[in-house]
Design a protein around this motif. Structure first.
Motif, PDB file in Angstrom:
ATOM      1  N   ARG A  14       0.830  -1.202   0.000  1.00 48.76           N
ATOM      2  CA  ARG A  14       0.000   0.000   0.000  1.00 48.76           C
ATOM      3  C   ARG A  14       0.867   1.255   0.000  1.00 48.76           C
ATOM      4  N   ARG A  15       1.969   1.216   0.778  1.00 48.62           N
ATOM      5  CA  ARG A  15       2.853   2.380   0.789  1.00 48.62           C
ATOM      6  C   ARG A  15       4.208   1.988   1.385  1.00 48.62           C
ATOM      7  N   LYS A  16       5.258   2.394   0.691  1.00 44.22           N
ATOM      8  CA  LYS A  16       6.614   2.312   1.194  1.00 44.22           C
ATOM      9  C   LYS A  16       7.268   3.656   0.922  1.00 44.22           C
ATOM     10  N   ALA A  17       7.727   4.308   1.992  1.00 50.29           N
ATOM     11  CA  ALA A  17       8.273   5.651   1.850  1.00 50.29           C
ATOM     12  C   ALA A  17       9.623   5.754   2.538  1.00 50.29           C
ATOM     13  N   PHE A  18      10.446   6.638   2.023  1.00 45.86           N
ATOM     14  CA  PHE A  18      11.678   7.057   2.679  1.00 45.86           C
ATOM     15  C   PHE A  18      11.487   8.515   3.064  1.00 45.86           C
ATOM     16  N   GLY A  19      11.244   8.741   4.347  1.00 46.39           N
ATOM     17  CA  GLY A  19      10.876  10.080   4.785  1.00 46.39           C
ATOM     18  C   GLY A  19       9.494  10.418   4.267  1.00 46.39           C
ATOM     19  N   GLY A  44      15.782   4.306  -8.910  1.00 45.10           N
ATOM     20  CA  GLY A  44      14.966   5.059  -7.971  1.00 45.10           C
ATOM     21  C   GLY A  44      13.485   4.795  -8.045  1.00 45.10           C
ATOM     22  N   CYS A  45      13.049   3.878  -8.944  1.00 46.39           N
ATOM     23  CA  CYS A  45      11.611   3.631  -9.066  1.00 46.39           C
ATOM     24  C   CYS A  45      11.110   2.558  -8.102  1.00 46.39           C
ATOM     25  N   GLY A  46      12.024   1.944  -7.315  1.00 36.80           N
ATOM     26  CA  GLY A  46      11.592   1.034  -6.265  1.00 36.80           C
ATOM     27  C   GLY A  46      11.798  -0.436  -6.542  1.00 36.80           C
ATOM     28  N   LYS A  47      12.538  -0.787  -7.594  1.00 34.65           N
ATOM     29  CA  LYS A  47      12.723  -2.204  -7.941  1.00 34.65           C
ATOM     30  C   LYS A  47      13.425  -2.972  -6.820  1.00 34.65           C
ATOM     31  N   SER A  48      14.587  -2.486  -6.408  1.00 36.26           N
ATOM     32  CA  SER A  48      15.348  -3.179  -5.367  1.00 36.26           C
ATOM     33  C   SER A  48      14.626  -3.121  -4.023  1.00 36.26           C
ATOM     34  N   THR A  49      13.939  -2.011  -3.770  1.00 32.57           N
ATOM     35  CA  THR A  49      13.155  -1.899  -2.537  1.00 32.57           C
ATOM     36  C   THR A  49      12.078  -2.967  -2.489  1.00 32.57           C
ATOM     37  N   LEU A  50      11.409  -3.182  -3.609  1.00 35.84           N
ATOM     38  CA  LEU A  50      10.372  -4.218  -3.674  1.00 35.84           C
ATOM     39  C   LEU A  50      10.964  -5.593  -3.411  1.00 35.84           C
ATOM     40  N   LEU A  51      12.145  -5.855  -3.973  1.00 31.90           N
ATOM     41  CA  LEU A  51      12.799  -7.139  -3.744  1.00 31.90           C
ATOM     42  C   LEU A  51      13.116  -7.337  -2.265  1.00 31.90           C
ATOM     43  N   LEU A  57      13.718  -8.448   4.151  1.00 30.15           N
ATOM     44  CA  LEU A  57      14.826  -7.608   4.609  1.00 30.15           C
ATOM     45  C   LEU A  57      14.357  -6.197   4.963  1.00 30.15           C
ATOM     46  N   ASP A  58      13.186  -5.811   4.477  1.00 27.31           N
ATOM     47  CA  ASP A  58      12.601  -4.502   4.777  1.00 27.31           C
ATOM     48  C   ASP A  58      11.165  -4.730   5.206  1.00 27.31           C
ATOM     49  N   THR A  59      10.888  -4.469   6.470  1.00 20.72           N
ATOM     50  CA  THR A  59       9.534  -4.678   7.001  1.00 20.72           C
ATOM     51  C   THR A  59       8.844  -3.359   7.340  1.00 20.72           C
ATOM     52  N   ASP A  60       9.494  -2.246   7.014  1.00 20.33           N
ATOM     53  CA  ASP A  60       8.942  -0.927   7.317  1.00 20.33           C
ATOM     54  C   ASP A  60       8.098  -0.434   6.141  1.00 20.33           C
ATOM     55  N   TYR A  61       6.944  -1.054   5.959  1.00 22.71           N
ATOM     56  CA  TYR A  61       6.049  -0.684   4.864  1.00 22.71           C
ATOM     57  C   TYR A  61       4.625  -1.077   5.245  1.00 22.71           C
ATOM     58  N   GLU A  62       3.669  -0.555   4.514  1.00 26.03           N
ATOM     59  CA  GLU A  62       2.270  -0.927   4.696  1.00 26.03           C
ATOM     60  C   GLU A  62       1.885  -1.909   3.596  1.00 26.03           C
ATOM     61  N   GLY A  63       1.402  -3.080   3.980  1.00 31.52           N
ATOM     62  CA  GLY A  63       1.016  -4.062   2.989  1.00 31.52           C
ATOM     63  C   GLY A  63       1.264  -5.472   3.488  1.00 31.52           C
ATOM     64  N   ARG A  64       1.407  -6.408   2.547  1.00 28.84           N
ATOM     65  CA  ARG A  64       1.593  -7.805   2.937  1.00 28.84           C
ATOM     66  C   ARG A  64       2.323  -8.559   1.835  1.00 28.84           C
ATOM     67  N   VAL A  65       3.027  -9.609   2.245  1.00 28.26           N
ATOM     68  CA  VAL A  65       3.675 -10.556   1.334  1.00 28.26           C
ATOM     69  C   VAL A  65       3.175 -11.945   1.709  1.00 28.26           C
ATOM     70  N   VAL A  66       2.627 -12.653   0.744  1.00 28.98           N
ATOM     71  CA  VAL A  66       2.095 -13.994   0.979  1.00 28.98           C
ATOM     72  C   VAL A  66       2.812 -14.956   0.039  1.00 28.98           C
ATOM     73  N   LEU A  67       3.420 -15.992   0.624  1.00 30.25           N
ATOM     74  CA  LEU A  67       4.134 -17.005  -0.141  1.00 30.25           C
ATOM     75  C   LEU A  67       3.454 -18.345   0.082  1.00 30.25           C
ATOM     76  N   ALA A  68       2.972 -18.940  -0.996  1.00 33.30           N
ATOM     77  CA  ALA A  68       2.285 -20.236  -0.928  1.00 33.30           C
ATOM     78  C   ALA A  68       1.164 -20.216   0.111  1.00 33.30           C
ATOM     79  N   GLY A  69       0.447 -19.097   0.156  1.00 36.66           N
ATOM     80  CA  GLY A  69      -0.692 -18.965   1.055  1.00 36.66           C
ATOM     81  C   GLY A  69      -0.361 -18.569   2.468  1.00 36.66           C
TER      82      GLY A  69
END
Length: 252
Positions: A14-19, A44-51, A57-69
């Protein structure tokens, strides 16, 4: 785009921000089992951040990651990560680097773990178990990193520009190795790259991330069986479509 119960990976950011600056916003991403998907876009478009979010490795974001349910909130053996640089431990030999698993050097009573030899043979480094990283070429070091990424038998493999630091011939060999390993190990792969040819040759889908956070990625469906010949004329319009999507996404 695959979603729901049929997806191995389902990501909602939903949102990942730096400052005050949002890097990722309202982004959805799903990968089917066995799929190879490339992320491309300007720096700077967020590719590596998404990875890093997917890897835990980065849990400071709003949202979720689901792997195999299963929701993922931390680093897991189910996900392997290969960085741009090999990031080998210089004081460990090749075998010890491969067996370095989530902070622990995996040994069996001081003997080499049997999986190490199998993986080194697969990546073409059999017999180099005792070498130190300083004794390896750049391509050999990245092969060690690939073997380490596979050591935990992950279901999902993440790669952040893994072949950008090697020469063109070595890059082609490593690209072919990746496709072969993905097939043999039944891997699902998410690859970040700046190389349009690499994305089109290796991937089932290419996702072009927009410069502006919140815009949906532009998707190019490759629709050709793997492995592919780089000279295949059917790849030419797909390269052009990817370049045009990049141009529109970043207005250059």
């Amino acid at each position: 785009m695959m979603a729901g119960a049929d997806a191995l990976l389902d990501v909602q950011v939903r949102r990942k921000a730096f400052g005050d600056r949002a890097v990722l916003q309202d982004l959805s991403l799903s990968l089917a089992p066995g799929e190879i998907v490339s992320l491309v876009g300007a720096s700077g478009c967020g590719k590596s951040t998404l990875l890093r979010i997917v890897a835990g490795l980065d849990t400071d974001y709003e949202g979720r990651v689901v792997l195999a349910g299963q929701p993922q909130t931390d680093i897991t053996r189910e996900i392997g990560f290969i960085f741009q640089e090999p990031r080998l431990f210089p004081w460990l030999n090749v075998a010890q680097n491969v067996a370095f698993d989530l902070g622990q050097s995996i040994r069996q009573g001081g003997r080499q773990h049997p999986r190490v030899g199998e993986l080194l043979a697969e990546v073409g480094l059999a017999g180099l178990e005792e070498r130190l990283p300083k004794q390896l070429s750049g391509g050999q070091a990245q092969r060690v990193a690939i073997a380490r990424g596979l050591f935990t038998q992950p279901r999902l493999l993440l790669l952040d520009e893994p072949f950008s630091a090697v020469d063109a011939f070595t890059r082609i060999k490593l690209q072919d190795l990746l496709v072969d390993l993905a097939r043999r190990h039944g891997l699902t792969v998410l690859l970040v790259t700046h190389d349009v040819d690499e994305a089109v040759v290796l991937s089932d889908r290419v996702l072009v991330l927009e410069a502006k956070a919140g815009a949906a990625p532009r998707e190019i469906d490759i629709g050709l069986p793997r492995p592919r010949e780089r000279e295949d004329e059917r790849l030419i319009p797909l390269r052009l479509r990817t370049l045009e999507a990049l141009r529109k996404a970043h207005a250059f």
